[in-house]
Design an enzyme around this catalytic site. Structure first.
Site, PDB file in Angstrom:
ATOM      1  N   ASP A 240       0.866  -1.168   0.000  1.00  0.00           N
ATOM      2  CA  ASP A 240       0.000   0.000   0.000  1.00  0.00           C
ATOM      3  C   ASP A 240       0.916   1.234   0.000  1.00  0.00           C
ATOM      4  OD1 ASP A 240      -2.321   1.652   0.412  1.00  0.00           O
ATOM      5  OD2 ASP A 240      -1.771   1.739   2.540  1.00  0.00           O
TER       6      ASP A 240
ATOM      7  N   ASP B   5      -0.072   5.141   0.959  1.00  0.00           N
ATOM      8  CA  ASP B   5      -0.246   6.089   2.069  1.00  0.00           C
ATOM      9  C   ASP B   5      -0.268   5.363   3.415  1.00  0.00           C
ATOM     10  OD1 ASP B   5      -0.490   8.195   0.197  1.00  0.00           O
ATOM     11  OD2 ASP B   5      -2.637   7.859   0.012  1.00  0.00           O
TER      12      ASP B   5
ATOM     13  N   THR C  53      -2.604   1.354  -4.697  1.00  0.00           N
ATOM     14  CA  THR C  53      -3.100   2.431  -3.869  1.00  0.00           C
ATOM     15  C   THR C  53      -4.459   2.951  -4.327  1.00  0.00           C
ATOM     16  OG1 THR C  53      -2.530   4.660  -3.031  1.00  0.00           O
ATOM     17  CG2 THR C  53      -1.661   4.081  -5.190  1.00  0.00           C
TER      18      THR C  53
ATOM     19  N   CYS D 291     -11.607  -2.437  -8.410  1.00  0.00           N
ATOM     20  CA  CYS D 291     -10.213  -2.257  -7.989  1.00  0.00           C
ATOM     21  C   CYS D 291     -10.045  -1.541  -6.655  1.00  0.00           C
ATOM     22  CB  CYS D 291      -9.381  -1.589  -9.085  1.00  0.00           C
ATOM     23  SG  CYS D 291     -10.077  -0.165  -9.922  1.00  0.00           S
TER      24      CYS D 291
ATOM     25  N   ARG E 190      -8.714  -2.314   5.011  1.00  0.00           N
ATOM     26  CA  ARG E 190      -9.079  -2.540   3.602  1.00  0.00           C
ATOM     27  C   ARG E 190      -7.983  -3.280   2.840  1.00  0.00           C
ATOM     28  NH1 ARG E 190     -11.217   3.382   1.815  1.00  0.00           N
ATOM     29  NH2 ARG E 190      -9.232   3.913   2.770  1.00  0.00           N
TER      30      ARG E 190
HETATM   31 MG    MG Z   1      -2.749   3.085   3.679  1.00  0.00          MG
HETATM   32 ZN    ZN Z   2     -11.226   1.397  -8.936  1.00  0.00          ZN
END
Ligand code: MG
Ligand code: ZN
Length: 185
Positions: A12, A14, A57, A106, A136
């Site tokens: 990921d 951020d 991301t 996505c 997530r």
């Molecule tokens: Mg993150």
């Molecule tokens: Zn998407």
């Protein structure tokens, strides 16, 4: 936690590589992209160990009309240039530009970005590891059939408290994860 046979790390962005923008805002300009302490070193450790590196991301700021694709591309160009200069070049940077109401396949926790990273890498899901700070990320990994690890940067501590002892290995940050999994291979 051993990661025998690990060949591909799917990160990921951020809260794992860079500081999250304050107040739920988006990193819209390369000048606003700030690496987390040790993140560049973490990437370099993984890269030197021969691991394929992908970034996946959610960037719904695009779909919400708060950021253009050009702005996002400029942010990622800086990220890739600095990662490469540090010895931690990224093989792929995949993003979801959609807003939640677009109901795309996505946006994490949907598994699409992770599945795309797997397909592009040519490396099996079983030889891959998702690294995230948000629930997530973990859910997307689970839905894509890929093992996951948590870092306690970004939303990581909050996520750890939320999920409890769910069998997900947790590391203080990306460099700690990198040292540990490279040593365990
Ligand atoms: Mg993150
Ligand atoms: Zn998407």
């Amino acid at each position: 936690m051993a990661h025998i046979g690990l060949r591909h790390v799917i990160l990921d962005r951020d809260g794992v590589l860079n500081c999250e923008a304050e107040g739920g805002r988006y990193v819209r300009d390369p000048a606003e992209f700030r690496w987390l302490p040790g993140a560049l070193e973490g990437l370099a450790i993984l890269r030197r160990a021969g691991l394929h590196l992908s970034v996946v991301t959610n960037q719904s700021g695009v779909g919400r009309g708060l950021m253009s694709l050009e702005q996002l591309a400029a942010v990622h160009a800086r990220m890739q240039a600095e990662a490469s200069a540090y010895g931690g070049a990224l093989d792929a940077v995949l993003f979801c530009p959609h807003a939640p109401q677009d109901r795309c396949a996505c946006r994490k926790p949907a598994p699409g970005l992770i599945q795309a990273a797997i397909a592009r890498s040519g490396i099996a899901a079983a030889e891959s590891l998702v690294v995230g700070d948000d629930r997530r990320d973990l859910e997307a990994a689970w839905r894509a059939g890929v093992a996951a690890a948590l870092v306690r940067t970004g939303k990581g501590r909050q996520t750890e408290a939320l999920i409890g002892n769910a069998g997900v290995p947790a590391y203080d940050d990306l460099p700690q994860l990198a040292h540990t999994i490279v040593a365990g291979r």
